[in-house]
Design an enzyme around this catalytic site. Structure first.
Site, PDB file in Angstrom:
ATOM      1  N   ARG A 152       0.868  -1.165   0.000  1.00 24.67           N
ATOM      2  CA  ARG A 152       0.000   0.000   0.000  1.00 24.67           C
ATOM      3  C   ARG A 152       0.910   1.222   0.000  1.00 24.67           C
ATOM      4  O   ARG A 152       2.039   1.178   0.482  1.00 24.67           O
ATOM      5  CB  ARG A 152      -0.900   0.029   1.235  1.00 24.67           C
ATOM      6  CG  ARG A 152      -1.822  -1.189   1.371  1.00 24.67           C
ATOM      7  CD  ARG A 152      -2.602  -1.123   2.672  1.00 24.67           C
ATOM      8  NE  ARG A 152      -3.540  -2.232   2.812  1.00 24.67           N
ATOM      9  CZ  ARG A 152      -3.261  -3.380   3.421  1.00 24.67           C
ATOM     10  NH1 ARG A 152      -2.058  -3.577   3.944  1.00 24.67           N
ATOM     11  NH2 ARG A 152      -4.169  -4.327   3.504  1.00 24.67           N
ATOM     12  N   LYS A 175      -2.003  -2.903   7.905  1.00 26.06           N
ATOM     13  CA  LYS A 175      -3.191  -2.492   8.651  1.00 26.06           C
ATOM     14  C   LYS A 175      -3.380  -3.351   9.892  1.00 26.06           C
ATOM     15  O   LYS A 175      -3.154  -4.562   9.856  1.00 26.06           O
ATOM     16  CB  LYS A 175      -4.435  -2.599   7.757  1.00 26.06           C
ATOM     17  CG  LYS A 175      -4.527  -1.515   6.693  1.00 26.06           C
ATOM     18  CD  LYS A 175      -5.848  -1.613   5.952  1.00 26.06           C
ATOM     19  CE  LYS A 175      -6.013  -0.476   4.953  1.00 26.06           C
ATOM     20  NZ  LYS A 175      -7.318  -0.564   4.244  1.00 26.06           N
ATOM     21  N   HIS A 243      -2.763   3.174  -6.121  1.00 29.30           N
ATOM     22  CA  HIS A 243      -3.354   1.969  -5.550  1.00 29.30           C
ATOM     23  C   HIS A 243      -3.674   0.942  -6.630  1.00 29.30           C
ATOM     24  O   HIS A 243      -3.708  -0.260  -6.366  1.00 29.30           O
ATOM     25  CB  HIS A 243      -4.605   2.311  -4.746  1.00 29.30           C
ATOM     26  CG  HIS A 243      -4.983   1.253  -3.745  1.00 29.30           C
ATOM     27  ND1 HIS A 243      -4.162   0.902  -2.690  1.00 29.30           N
ATOM     28  CD2 HIS A 243      -6.074   0.455  -3.650  1.00 29.30           C
ATOM     29  CE1 HIS A 243      -4.736  -0.058  -1.982  1.00 29.30           C
ATOM     30  NE2 HIS A 243      -5.896  -0.348  -2.550  1.00 29.30           N
ATOM     31  N   ARG A 246      -1.069  -1.709  -6.931  1.00 29.26           N
ATOM     32  CA  ARG A 246      -1.216  -2.832  -5.993  1.00 29.26           C
ATOM     33  C   ARG A 246      -2.259  -3.819  -6.524  1.00 29.26           C
ATOM     34  O   ARG A 246      -2.070  -5.040  -6.450  1.00 29.26           O
ATOM     35  CB  ARG A 246      -1.606  -2.305  -4.612  1.00 29.26           C
ATOM     36  CG  ARG A 246      -1.934  -3.373  -3.568  1.00 29.26           C
ATOM     37  CD  ARG A 246      -2.136  -2.686  -2.221  1.00 29.26           C
ATOM     38  NE  ARG A 246      -3.010  -3.436  -1.336  1.00 29.26           N
ATOM     39  CZ  ARG A 246      -2.596  -4.350  -0.462  1.00 29.26           C
ATOM     40  NH1 ARG A 246      -1.311  -4.659  -0.392  1.00 29.26           N
ATOM     41  NH2 ARG A 246      -3.452  -4.961   0.329  1.00 29.26           N
ATOM     42  N   HIS A 269      -4.143  -9.115   3.661  1.00 24.97           N
ATOM     43  CA  HIS A 269      -5.585  -9.054   3.918  1.00 24.97           C
ATOM     44  C   HIS A 269      -5.934  -9.854   5.166  1.00 24.97           C
ATOM     45  O   HIS A 269      -5.453 -10.986   5.342  1.00 24.97           O
ATOM     46  CB  HIS A 269      -6.376  -9.634   2.734  1.00 24.97           C
ATOM     47  CG  HIS A 269      -6.399  -8.730   1.545  1.00 24.97           C
ATOM     48  ND1 HIS A 269      -6.698  -9.177   0.268  1.00 24.97           N
ATOM     49  CD2 HIS A 269      -6.171  -7.403   1.426  1.00 24.97           C
ATOM     50  CE1 HIS A 269      -6.646  -8.159  -0.570  1.00 24.97           C
ATOM     51  NE2 HIS A 269      -6.329  -7.084   0.111  1.00 24.97           N
ATOM     52  N   TYR A 278     -10.261 -10.591  -6.473  1.00 20.30           N
ATOM     53  CA  TYR A 278      -9.347 -10.614  -7.612  1.00 20.30           C
ATOM     54  C   TYR A 278      -9.629 -11.771  -8.565  1.00 20.30           C
ATOM     55  O   TYR A 278      -9.206 -11.731  -9.718  1.00 20.30           O
ATOM     56  CB  TYR A 278      -7.898 -10.642  -7.129  1.00 20.30           C
ATOM     57  CG  TYR A 278      -7.501  -9.334  -6.482  1.00 20.30           C
ATOM     58  CD1 TYR A 278      -7.302  -8.193  -7.258  1.00 20.30           C
ATOM     59  CD2 TYR A 278      -7.369  -9.223  -5.103  1.00 20.30           C
ATOM     60  CE1 TYR A 278      -6.978  -6.982  -6.674  1.00 20.30           C
ATOM     61  CE2 TYR A 278      -7.042  -8.018  -4.510  1.00 20.30           C
ATOM     62  CZ  TYR A 278      -6.847  -6.897  -5.299  1.00 20.30           C
ATOM     63  OH  TYR A 278      -6.537  -5.697  -4.717  1.00 20.30           O
TER      64      TYR A 278
END
Length: 297
Positions: A152, A175, A243, A246, A269, A278
């Protein structure tokens, strides 16, 4: 308790208790500030806040919709309101449950990746468009970290010189404080090394690796601006953002045969459902190729 103390406690909870990103913290604190400001009698303690009913939240959302925010922003506003109210209830000694309030339905769009050639041309164009060689090397290094390693933009800009010298892999904290191990391709390592060799500023180990033109930390907005200029020069759509690099990393890996679990780990994730989108992107890309190339499509 005054408003500033309430907001400071909420900020501390989001930053340290929930480990939210700085962007999320700013947005959630702003939502709480707006909620407090719309009350006829400003809440002076957690019990008063916890007593706010669903009607107060609906009024807040209606005001935001009247201000012109869209479906996605309204959904985020509601999420922030629910989280803040749950926190307020917990602080007041009540069960920390979010109020039941249904938000707007948001249709989830598919990520829009770019092709490998477009990614390569973007990084080259960004380099050619830069004012100085070290800035060109910096911008190319950042973009290659997004496309070549799936970072990111915030993760790339949070890197420090402590990662040097680079090896075949790197531990990234993403994250929620989740750590993951990513592979670094030689082209990515070479790009970062070139930037480090040309950077005119000292790079202490504990400070940001990527610097702005005046030596301060490089802002994400600058990378977005240089990419916007590059995509204009190349005639690419507005969806070709940092982004999107990515997204392209994920889509191209999946198309090359990567399994979902491995891709989930590489992207950081928390849920496999975030990665599964995806599969739809790759299927859509293949269908587009089929329709373009097949004589009976």
């Amino acid at each position: 308790m005054i408003e500033a103390e309430i907001l400071a406690a909420w900020h501390d909870h989001l930053t340290h208790g929930r480990r939210r990103s700085p962007h999320t913290v700013r947005a959630y604190v702003a939502t709480a500030r707006r909620l407090i400001a719309t009350q006829e009698q400003p809440p002076r303690d957690w019990a008063t806040l916890a007593a706010l009913d669903v009607a107060a939240l609906r009024t807040q959302l209606a005001g935001r919709r009247a201000a012109g925010i869209g479906q996605v922003s309204a959904a985020r506003e509601l999420s922030a309101l629910k989280a803040f109210m749950a926190f307020a209830r917990g602080q007041a000694g009540l069960p920390a449950a979010a109020p039941r309030l249904r938000g707007p339905r948001v249709k989830k769009g598919l990520p829009r990746p770019i092709t490998p050639d477009e990614a390569l041309h973007l990084t080259q164009t960004v380099g050619e468009d830069a004012a100085e060689p070290w800035i060109a090397a910096r911008d190319m290094a950042v973009l290659l970290l997004l496309y070549g390693a799936g970072l990111r933009i915030g993760e790339a800009l949070a890197l420090t010189p402590a990662i040097l010298p680079l090896h075949d892999s790197l531990v990234i904290t993403g994250k929620g404080g989740r750590q993951r191990l990513i592979a670094l391709l030689p082209v990515v390592r070479d790009a970062v090394d070139r930037y480090v060799s040309l950077a005119p500023w000292p790079l202490p180990r504990a400070e940001p690796l990527f610097r702005g033109a005046k030596g301060g930390p490089l802002a994400a907005g600058m990378i977005r601006r240089v990419m916007a200029r590059a995509r204009t020069l190349l005639g690419l759509p507005p969806s070709a953002t940092p982004h999107a690099l990515r997204h392209s990393f994920a889509t191209h890996l999946l198309g090359a045969g990567a399994d979902l679990r491995s891709l989930q780990e590489l992207l950081g994730h928390a849920s496999l459902s975030s990665t599964q989108i995806y599969t739809q992107v790759d299927a859509a890309r293949l269908l587009d190729v089929y329709r373009t190339a097949h004589p009976r499509a």
